[in-house]
Design a protein around this motif. Structure first.
Motif, PDB file in Angstrom:
ATOM      1  N   GLY A 108       0.815  -1.198   0.000  1.00 18.61           N
ATOM      2  CA  GLY A 108       0.000   0.000   0.000  1.00 18.61           C
ATOM      3  C   GLY A 108       0.854   1.254   0.000  1.00 18.61           C
ATOM      4  O   GLY A 108       2.071   1.215  -0.212  1.00 18.61           O
ATOM      5  N   GLU A 109       0.216   2.402   0.232  1.00 18.20           N
ATOM      6  CA  GLU A 109       0.890   3.695   0.219  1.00 18.20           C
ATOM      7  C   GLU A 109       0.481   4.505   1.444  1.00 18.20           C
ATOM      8  O   GLU A 109      -0.669   4.452   1.877  1.00 18.20           O
ATOM      9  CB  GLU A 109       0.530   4.486  -1.041  1.00 18.20           C
ATOM     10  CG  GLU A 109       0.952   3.826  -2.339  1.00 18.20           C
ATOM     11  CD  GLU A 109       2.446   3.849  -2.568  1.00 18.20           C
ATOM     12  OE1 GLU A 109       3.119   4.696  -1.949  1.00 18.20           O
ATOM     13  OE2 GLU A 109       2.944   3.019  -3.346  1.00 18.20           O
ATOM     14  N   GLY A 110       1.448   5.254   2.000  1.00 19.52           N
ATOM     15  CA  GLY A 110       1.134   6.134   3.120  1.00 19.52           C
ATOM     16  C   GLY A 110       2.240   6.169   4.144  1.00 19.52           C
ATOM     17  O   GLY A 110       2.850   5.138   4.456  1.00 19.52           O
ATOM     18  N   ILE A 182       0.725   5.417 -13.640  1.00 26.71           N
ATOM     19  CA  ILE A 182       0.072   5.338 -12.331  1.00 26.71           C
ATOM     20  C   ILE A 182       0.346   3.966 -11.721  1.00 26.71           C
ATOM     21  O   ILE A 182       0.125   2.935 -12.370  1.00 26.71           O
ATOM     22  CB  ILE A 182      -1.441   5.579 -12.437  1.00 26.71           C
ATOM     23  CG1 ILE A 182      -1.711   6.994 -12.944  1.00 26.71           C
ATOM     24  CG2 ILE A 182      -2.122   5.363 -11.094  1.00 26.71           C
ATOM     25  CD1 ILE A 182      -3.174   7.306 -13.135  1.00 26.71           C
ATOM     26  N   LYS A 183       0.832   3.945 -10.510  1.00 27.17           N
ATOM     27  CA  LYS A 183       1.079   2.686  -9.824  1.00 27.17           C
ATOM     28  C   LYS A 183      -0.238   2.099  -9.338  1.00 27.17           C
ATOM     29  O   LYS A 183      -0.949   2.723  -8.546  1.00 27.17           O
ATOM     30  CB  LYS A 183       2.026   2.905  -8.641  1.00 27.17           C
ATOM     31  CG  LYS A 183       2.325   1.640  -7.851  1.00 27.17           C
ATOM     32  CD  LYS A 183       3.222   1.944  -6.662  1.00 27.17           C
ATOM     33  CE  LYS A 183       3.446   0.698  -5.813  1.00 27.17           C
ATOM     34  NZ  LYS A 183       4.279   0.997  -4.612  1.00 27.17           N
ATOM     35  N   SER A 202      -4.615  -0.249  -4.103  1.00 30.65           N
ATOM     36  CA  SER A 202      -3.921   1.012  -3.853  1.00 30.65           C
ATOM     37  C   SER A 202      -3.511   1.647  -5.171  1.00 30.65           C
ATOM     38  O   SER A 202      -3.104   0.950  -6.109  1.00 30.65           O
ATOM     39  CB  SER A 202      -2.682   0.768  -2.981  1.00 30.65           C
ATOM     40  OG  SER A 202      -1.994   1.971  -2.727  1.00 30.65           O
ATOM     41  N   LEU A 203      -3.621   2.982  -5.244  1.00 28.55           N
ATOM     42  CA  LEU A 203      -3.218   3.750  -6.409  1.00 28.55           C
ATOM     43  C   LEU A 203      -2.245   4.844  -5.974  1.00 28.55           C
ATOM     44  O   LEU A 203      -2.397   5.418  -4.889  1.00 28.55           O
ATOM     45  CB  LEU A 203      -4.428   4.391  -7.097  1.00 28.55           C
ATOM     46  CG  LEU A 203      -5.567   3.468  -7.531  1.00 28.55           C
ATOM     47  CD1 LEU A 203      -6.742   4.301  -8.050  1.00 28.55           C
ATOM     48  CD2 LEU A 203      -5.099   2.487  -8.595  1.00 28.55           C
ATOM     49  N   GLN A 204      -1.257   5.132  -6.839  1.00 34.75           N
ATOM     50  CA  GLN A 204      -0.295   6.174  -6.523  1.00 34.75           C
ATOM     51  C   GLN A 204       0.178   6.820  -7.816  1.00 34.75           C
ATOM     52  O   GLN A 204       0.489   6.125  -8.792  1.00 34.75           O
ATOM     53  CB  GLN A 204       0.902   5.604  -5.756  1.00 34.75           C
ATOM     54  CG  GLN A 204       1.896   6.623  -5.237  1.00 34.75           C
ATOM     55  CD  GLN A 204       3.022   6.916  -6.212  1.00 34.75           C
ATOM     56  OE1 GLN A 204       3.415   6.041  -6.967  1.00 34.75           O
ATOM     57  NE2 GLN A 204       3.526   8.129  -6.186  1.00 34.75           N
ATOM     58  N   LEU A 213      -3.988   6.768  -2.936  1.00 29.45           N
ATOM     59  CA  LEU A 213      -5.318   6.379  -2.448  1.00 29.45           C
ATOM     60  C   LEU A 213      -5.331   4.872  -2.266  1.00 29.45           C
ATOM     61  O   LEU A 213      -4.942   4.132  -3.168  1.00 29.45           O
ATOM     62  CB  LEU A 213      -6.404   6.806  -3.433  1.00 29.45           C
ATOM     63  CG  LEU A 213      -7.829   6.348  -3.129  1.00 29.45           C
ATOM     64  CD1 LEU A 213      -8.342   7.000  -1.851  1.00 29.45           C
ATOM     65  CD2 LEU A 213      -8.765   6.674  -4.300  1.00 29.45           C
ATOM     66  N   SER A 214      -5.755   4.419  -1.082  1.00 31.51           N
ATOM     67  CA  SER A 214      -5.825   2.987  -0.785  1.00 31.51           C
ATOM     68  C   SER A 214      -7.173   2.650  -0.167  1.00 31.51           C
ATOM     69  O   SER A 214      -7.756   3.469   0.554  1.00 31.51           O
ATOM     70  CB  SER A 214      -4.701   2.561   0.175  1.00 31.51           C
ATOM     71  OG  SER A 214      -3.425   2.807  -0.374  1.00 31.51           O
TER      72      SER A 214
END
Length: 360
Positions: A108-110, A182-183, A202-204, A213-214
Motif C-alpha cells: 500500500g501507500e502512506g 500510475i502505480k 492502492s493507487l499512486q 489512495l488505498s
C-alpha cells in the motif's frame, strides 16, 4: 531478566564486531539520549530521561545477497528492554528474489495512514510523532518477489503463526502494475490468527503533485460477506510535494487521512473508531544539516488534535542536537485532551524534551 537480556546483547555485539572485520561488511551504532518534562497520568508534571541504542550489522560482501541484524535497546529509569528489530537475508536468485527473517514489507501507500497495509495495520493513532519513521514494526516472514518488468512485479508472503501452536499462519500476495504512469497495486492477505480475509487495492501517481489512495476491508468467515465489505471498509489518502526554496533550502508538505465510512461520526463515542482522522506535516530544511518540522494527528469528529514541533541540527559528523515539544488540544473525553492520560505506547498530553544522537 534484564541481566539475561544484557548478556545476550553484549554477546551479540561481540559477535557482530568480529564479523565486521570481514571486507564489505558494516557495523553502525546509534545512541539517542533525551531528557525533558511531561504530563503524568495524574495530570502533574514529571521529569524523565531515557536512552535508545540501535546496533546494526549489514553484510554487503555479495551483490546478490544482503543481510542485516539490528538490535534495539530502550534504557529507561525503571527497566531496560532489548528487541531484535531486524534479522533477515535477501537473496536475488535467477528467477526471483527471496527474503526470509524478521523484517517489514511495505504494502500500500502512506507515511502515517495506509489502509493498504494489511500486514501491519497502519491505522492507529498511537505513534511517536518525533521519530524519523512513524511505523517500524516488523515480523518473521518469508517472501518471494518476481519481477515482471521495470515497474511491475508480483509478491507472495508467508508470515509465521501466532504465539500458540493452534494459530494458523498468515499468507497472501500482491500484484503491482504501472499503466499510464500510475502505480496500481492489488493484494490479499489471510490473517490466520484472526481468521480474517483482508483484500486491498492502492493507487499512486506523481507529477507536480504526488498523491495516493488505498482501500481495504476485512471479511470474517461468517455469512454476509457483502455486508462485511461495506461495514469494515477503510480508505486512506494523501498528498505530498517537495519544493525547493532558494539555493539550498527545501520545504516538504504532506497531508494524509484515514476514512471509515461506517465509523462513528458523533462526539462521545469510542474515539478509536471515529470516521475520520487527518495527518498534516510541514518540514523545512534550510540546508542538509538542519531540519524543523510540524506534525499533528487531527480528529475532526471531536475537534481535537495532538501537535508536535521538532528540530535537529547536525553540528558534527554523526553528532546531532535534537529538540521536541508537543501538546494536545481538545476537551475532556476527546481523543486528544490535556485531561486524558495517553496510552503507554504514545506521546503524553504535553511534553518538552531535548537531547542528542550520535552515530558511529
Amino acid at each position: 531478566m534484564v541481566k539475561f537480556h544484557t548478556t545476550v546483547a553484549c554477546g551479540a555485539f561481540i559477535l557482530l564486531f568480529s564479523l565486521n572485520l570481514a571486507a564489505d561488511n558494516s557495523l553502525s551504532i546509534e545512541i539517542r539520549n533525551l531528557a525533558g518534562i511531561f504530563q503524568t497520568e495524574d495530570s502533574g508534571a514529571g521529569i524523565t530521561g531515557a536512552s535508545e541504542a540501535d546496533l546494526s550489522f549489514r553484510s554487503e560482501a555479495n551483490r546478490d545477497v544482503k543481510g542485516q541484524v539490528s538490535i534495539k535497546a530502550d534504557v529507561g529509569e525503571a527497566a531496560t528492554d532489548f528487541d531484535l528489530h531486524r534479522a533477515f537475508v535477501r537473496a536475488r536468485l535467477p528467477w526471483f528474489r527471496l527474503t526470509m527473517g524478521k523484517t517489514r514489507l511495505s504494502w500500500g501507500e502512506g507515511f502515517m495512514f495506509n489502509a493498504g497495509d494489511v500486514l501491519f495495520d497502519s491505522q492507529s493513532t498511537t505513534v511517536d510523532l518525533t521519530g524519523d519513521e512513524l511505523r517500524t514494526a516488523g515480523t518473521w516472514l518469508a517472501s518471494v518477489y518476481y519481477s515482471m518488468g521495470r515497474f511491475s512485479f508480483a509478491e507472495a508472503v508467508l508470515l509465521t503463526p501466532g504465539e500458540t501452536p493452534e494459530d494458523y499462519p498468515s499468507g497472501g500476495g500482491r500484484l503491482v502494475l504501472r499503466p499510464g504512469g500510475i502505480k496500481v497495486e492489488g493484494g490479499y492477505l489471510y490473517a490466520g490468527e484472526a481468521g480474517e480475509h483482508r483484500p486491498y487495492v492502492s493507487l499512486q501517481g506523481g507529477g507536480w503533485l504526488n498523491w495516493h489512495l488505498s482501500a481495504a476491508s476485512v471479511i470474517e468467515p461468517v455469512a454476509g460477506a457483502d455486508e462485511q465489505l461495506d461495514e469494515n471498509l477503510r480508505l486512506s489518502f494523501g498528498l505530498f510535494q517537495l519544493f525547493r526554496v532558494g539555493y539550498s533550502s527545501s520545504l516538504n508538505l504532506r497531508i494524509e487521512g484515514l476514512l471509515r465510512p461506517r465509523g462513528s461520526w458523533k462526539d462521545g463515542k469510542d474515539p478509536r473508531e471515529y470516521g475520520l482522522y487527518l495527518y498534516p506535516e510541514i518540514s523545512l530544511s534550510p540546508d542538509d544539516r538542519r531540519n524543523i518540522f510540524y506534525r499533528a494527528i487531527v480528529s475532526p469528529v471531536d475537534i481535537s488534535a495532538l501537535h508536535v514541533i521538532g528540530g535537529s541540527w547536525n553540528i558534527y559528523q554523526g553528532f546531532t542536537l535534537l529538540g521536541y515539544a508537543g501538546i494536545a488540544s481538545g476537551e475532556k473525553g476527546d481523543l486528544f485532551s490535556l485531561h486524558n492520560s495517553r496510552e503507554a505506547d504514545s506521546l503524553p498530553a504535553w511534553f518538552v524534551s531535548a537531547g542528542c544522537s550520535f552515530i558511529f
